[in-house]
Design a protein around this motif. Sequence first.
Motif: not given
Length: 181
Positions: A14-18, A56-62, A70-74
């Motif tokens: 999953i790719i999650i982004y702000s 199985d894996f996460v890619l988190l972007g902000g 930024e705060t929401q992503t942290r």
Amino acid sequence: MYWLKNKGGLMKGIIIYSSKTDNTKRMAEKIYEALKDEYEMTIKNIRDSPDIESYDFVLLGGWVDRGTLETQTRKYLEKIKNKKLGLFATLGAMPDSEHGRKVIKNLEGLLRGKESLGQYICPGLVDPKMIEKLKGIKGVIVPKKIKEKMIDTSLKSRKATEEELLKAANYFAKNIKHLAN
């Protein structure tokens, strides 16, 4: 074609982004495009509070604020446990600048103690509203020289090129591929 498998078949990511000005959204979409044919991929805006349990894996972007995510992503990052994790971000400076190098170190620090897929940053165009806000800051909060440098850097900011976004996507594709080894 290269296939990684989990218990249910293809490895799931999953790719999650702000994204404030669509810079990080563009980066997330490019990474998604590079991975979707190899893995079972999902892409979500962080506002949707996606559940990551089945992945199985996460890619988190902000986007970068004050040298880090930024705060929401942290805050979202703090919830991620026992997942292979990669971080990506956009910032209003060049990645090879002094500020960019500090951001890279900060992102590396956020990945410490986690099963890391690495981190990647691309340039991003600074929101014009933020530039106006910077101009209105008084010297007590931020010294004049620093404020001027921040404004100058912000005015020179730009969107990432397609080539830069593709490099980010290829970086994560390569790192995820190493999961099977």
